[in-house]
Design a protein around this motif. Structure first.
Motif, PDB file in Angstrom:
ATOM      1  N   TYR A   1       0.839  -1.207   0.000  1.00  0.00           N
ATOM      2  CA  TYR A   1       0.000   0.000   0.000  1.00  0.00           C
ATOM      3  C   TYR A   1       0.872   1.254   0.000  1.00  0.00           C
ATOM      4  N   HIS A   2       1.884   1.279   0.888  1.00  0.00           N
ATOM      5  CA  HIS A   2       2.731   2.469   0.997  1.00  0.00           C
ATOM      6  C   HIS A   2       3.634   2.608  -0.230  1.00  0.00           C
ATOM      7  N   GLU A   3       4.181   1.502  -0.664  1.00  0.00           N
ATOM      8  CA  GLU A   3       5.039   1.498  -1.846  1.00  0.00           C
ATOM      9  C   GLU A   3       4.313   2.075  -3.063  1.00  0.00           C
ATOM     10  N   LYS A   4       3.020   1.748  -3.172  1.00  0.00           N
ATOM     11  CA  LYS A   4       2.251   2.223  -4.325  1.00  0.00           C
ATOM     12  C   LYS A   4       1.644   3.610  -4.079  1.00  0.00           C
ATOM     13  N   ARG A   5       1.905   4.180  -2.891  1.00  0.00           N
ATOM     14  CA  ARG A   5       1.376   5.507  -2.523  1.00  0.00           C
ATOM     15  C   ARG A   5      -0.115   5.626  -2.850  1.00  0.00           C
ATOM     16  N   LEU A   6      -0.901   4.731  -2.262  1.00  0.00           N
ATOM     17  CA  LEU A   6      -2.287   4.633  -2.703  1.00  0.00           C
ATOM     18  C   LEU A   6      -3.244   5.673  -2.112  1.00  0.00           C
ATOM     19  N   ALA A   7      -2.944   6.273  -0.997  1.00  0.00           N
ATOM     20  CA  ALA A   7      -3.809   7.309  -0.415  1.00  0.00           C
ATOM     21  C   ALA A   7      -5.290   6.955  -0.473  1.00  0.00           C
ATOM     22  N   TYR A   8      -5.667   5.820   0.093  1.00  0.00           N
ATOM     23  CA  TYR A   8      -7.065   5.378   0.127  1.00  0.00           C
ATOM     24  C   TYR A   8      -7.320   4.872   1.548  1.00  0.00           C
ATOM     25  N   PRO A   9      -7.604   5.823   2.494  1.00  0.00           N
ATOM     26  CA  PRO A   9      -7.655   5.463   3.916  1.00  0.00           C
ATOM     27  C   PRO A   9      -8.599   4.303   4.247  1.00  0.00           C
ATOM     28  N   LYS A  10      -9.607   4.077   3.401  1.00  0.00           N
ATOM     29  CA  LYS A  10     -10.522   2.953   3.638  1.00  0.00           C
ATOM     30  C   LYS A  10      -9.769   1.623   3.674  1.00  0.00           C
ATOM     31  N   PHE A  11      -8.601   1.580   3.057  1.00  0.00           N
ATOM     32  CA  PHE A  11      -7.792   0.364   3.037  1.00  0.00           C
ATOM     33  C   PHE A  11      -7.591  -0.184   4.450  1.00  0.00           C
ATOM     34  N   PHE A  12      -7.346   0.717   5.412  1.00  0.00           N
ATOM     35  CA  PHE A  12      -7.035   0.275   6.776  1.00  0.00           C
ATOM     36  C   PHE A  12      -8.248  -0.267   7.514  1.00  0.00           C
ATOM     37  N   LYS A  13      -9.423   0.011   6.975  1.00  0.00           N
ATOM     38  CA  LYS A  13     -10.643  -0.517   7.595  1.00  0.00           C
ATOM     39  C   LYS A  13     -10.975  -1.905   7.063  1.00  0.00           C
TER      40      LYS A  13
END
Lengths: 85, 191, 385
Positions: free
Chosen positions: B40-52
């Motif tokens: 996720y960080h490597e791809k710089r995804l900026a999609y906070p829903k990911f953590f949910k």
């Protein structure tokens, strides 16, 4: 610890806001909608559980919830007034 | 093998230590415990829903991010002609176990609604539809053993729909937080 | 090539045959009861739950337990097996044939086993239950499970239609089943989706759904021997790409599914007797459906929901509700929406509250579910038997 800070930490944990730190959440910014941290309908339900579990406050429906959870400050005020634990 | 009515455009595979795209390894890691957030960080995804998301959704989300990036067409444009068809063995068992644990203590009873939602295995298809604005069919099939012929047949079925021209589909399974696999493709109907 | 219904069955708290169930609905009987602290759960809820003793007796009378891999069947396994058994027994087919595919529709299957102490982890797998059922009847094909939340039952029938139309099989046995457990009830309760009173689909004061247990089976085939009277004409599934647990406010997904079946089924709206919809009685679902139905041009079409009789039977709902809708048109009737009083949705729709007569031969089915999925299909009566 100040109630506002405590609530922010508990929120980050309960809502899995992993990329946020307490200082990223503005005390008065709206929690829902596109501004602020953009919480959704499941987050409201999760906050209702948080209130009951930590402060003994029962909120029966999400409509009342939406008003209480409009910002961290409104939440803190509500907790201070209504907490039973 | 039976001739199919689709072409495979790209394929992606995620395992607990490896990501490959179109058969070529693109990411290797020994950090099993943090592998998915590392991607996720490597791809710089900026999609906070990911953590949910639960484990199945995280794997599906990351796999489709990599797959759709490879497609190299404008993303997040609403599409009514693309379906998401996933096959799986373990349903949502990892989250099911957590929720089961959540409801054991009847005197201290605070089940988490956000956890319960993820005890449906098809939520991963919904997360991907939301992220990519895909309005086609979303479906989730469970079978005891992976069978690529059956998966191909189910993809073909989805392409029988008059309005559907492509499918993001394949195998996605998460037995536990550290034991998961996604093997997904973009399938396009043969013109 | 037509895909027709060969036989069907229903196992529910309202009865162990389609006839018993349908008669019960005509009499206005509902299976919903109030439960307080059931399984020790610290809340009250309304649900439709099997009488275990009755179910066990019926199971022992009909199923040869020596042919099963475990001596102790779960409630889920029992109702799924019984339902499949009854549909297969009344169809003139050899279940061992490699031309027959078993398709199971379920959301949570044997999930209650997770909370027991020494469970066999394989038995929780939905694929395992499906395999057990197919093997009981001597069928060695690999069965498929559809687990697409609340629309699973309809998706399973659409998938059966596709398997049959593509020529891979001659018969599909579509079994929809789910049972209630602390897991499912606590989950819906945590979402504040449950009503403690009988649900009131589409009504102004509706305040949530009731859950229910059931199993229902339809056997579909492309082999039409002239004795079958129902065709599954066309079906579609669409996502609304809105939210994983809340339907689109504009009804987009349901609307797309409805538009698809209206366009590609060849059916005119004027030929459709009614739409049997989801109608769970949660504020958001019913509101969304009403908007989708109005936007699809179906404001005048009679609408019913069967949730007031059975509650929401999850993976069984799509199969159960299609069978009862077929049954009602066989008798020239449209079933009422049990629990409905005054319309409380913003879409302009025609909810049926009393038993009505009709001479039309088709009906529409609509369902929606978590994950943003929506599904619709059209069924037509071919001939009067």
């Amino acid at each position: 610890m100040e109630l506002i800070e405590e609530l922010k930490l508990k929120m980050i944990e309960a809502l899995n806001l992993e990329d946020l730190k307490p200082e990223d959440i503005d005390n008065d910014a709206p929690l829902f909608g596109d501004e602020g941290i953009g919480l959704d309908s499941i987050d409201v339900l999760e906050l209702i559980v948080l209130m009951e579990r930590n402060y003994g406050i029962k909120i029966s429906d999400s409509k009342t919830g939406k008003h209480i959870f409009s910002s961290v400050r409104t939440m803190a005020d509500f907790v201070a007034e209504n907490r039973t634990k | 093998m039976k001739e199919r009515n689709f072409l495979i455009k790209h394929s992606v595979k995620i395992e607990p230590n490896k990501v490959s795209l179109d058969g070529i390894d693109v990411l290797l890691s020994e950090r099993y415990n943090t592998f998915l957030s590392d991607i996720y960080h490597e791809k710089r995804l900026a999609y906070p829903k990911f953590f949910k998301m639960d484990i199945l959704c995280k794997v599906g989300f990351l796999a489709t991010e990599i797959l759709l990036e490879a497609e190299n067409i404008e993303r997040f444009v609403p599409r009514r002609d693309r379906s998401i068809i996933f096959c799986n063995k373990s349903s949502s068992v990892s989250t099911d176990l957590k929720f089961t644990h959540d409801i054991l203590d009847l005197d201290n009873f605070y089940p988490k609604p956000s956890l319960f939602v993820y005890t449906l295995p098809n939520i991963v298809t919904g997360e991907i539809a939301i992220r990519n604005k895909y309005f086609g069919e979303t479906n989730l099939f469970v079978m005891n053993d992976r069978d690529d012929n059956v998966i191909s047949e189910l993809v073909e079925h989805a392409l029988m729909d008059e309005e559907i021209n492509s499918v993001v589909g394949g195998w996605i399974d998460a037995e536990s937080e550290n034991d998961y696999e996604a093997d997904l493709c973009i399938f396009e109907i043969k013109q | 090539m037509r895909v027709v219904k060969v036989s069907d069955s229903i196992i529910s708290p309202l009865g162990f045959s389609v006839e018993e169930n349908f008669d019960s609905l005509l009499r206005g009987g509902s299976a919903l009861r109030k439960y307080n602290r059931l399984w020790g759960l610290p809340f009250e809820f309304m649900a439709s739950i099997f009488d275990e003793e009755e179910l066990n007796n019926y199971f022992i009378e009909n199923i040869d337990i020596t042919k099963l891999p475990h001596s102790n069947c779960t409630k889920f396994e029992k109702i799924a097996l019984l339902s499949a058994f009854k549909a297969i027994s009344s169809a003139n087919i050899d279940p061992k044939s490699h031309r027959i595919l078993f398709i199971l529709s379920s959301t949570k299957g044997n999930i209650e086993l997770l909370s027991t102490s020494n469970f066999d982890p394989n038995r929780v797998l939905l694929g395992n239950t499906a395999q057990m059922i197919a093997r009981y009847f001597g069928n060695t094909n690999k069965p498929i499970v559809v687990s697409n939340a609340c629309i699973s039952g309809l998706c399973a029938q659409i998938e059966a239609m596709r398997f049959l139309k593509s020529g891979s099989y001659d018969f599909c046995v579509v079994i929809g089943a789910d049972v209630l457990s602390p897991f499912i009830v606590s989950g819906f309760n945590s979402l504040k989706a449950l009503s403690t009173e009988p649900c009131k689909p589409f009504s102004i004061n509706r305040n949530g759904l009731n859950l229910g247990e059931a199993a229902a089976t339809i056997i579909y085939s492309t082999v039409d021997d002239g004795k079958n009277n129902w065709e599954i004409v066309c079906g579609a599934t669409r996502n609304d790409a809105n939210h994983i647990s809340g339907p689109s406010r504009t009804g987009d997904g349901s609307l797309s599914a409805l538009n698809y079946v209206l366009q590609y089924s060849g059916c005119k709206i004027a030929d459709i007797a009614f739409a049997n919809v989801h109608g769970t009685a949660t504020p958001y679902n019913d509101e969304m459906e009403s908007i989708a139905l109005e936007r699809a041009g179906l404001s005048d079409l009679p609408i019913n929901s069967l949730k007031g009789f059975y509650g929401h039977t999850l993976g069984a709902a799509g199969v159960l509700e299609v069978i009862l809708s077929m049954c009602s048109l066989d008798k020239g009737k449209i079933l009422p929406t049990h629990g409905f009083d005054s319309l409380g949705v913003s879409g302009n729709i025609n909810v049926i509250s009393t038993l009505q007569e009709t001479n039309k031969h088709s009906f529409l089915k609509l369902l929606s579910g978590f994950g943003g999925c929506n599904s619709s299909a059209i069924f037509t009566k071919l001939r009067k038997l």
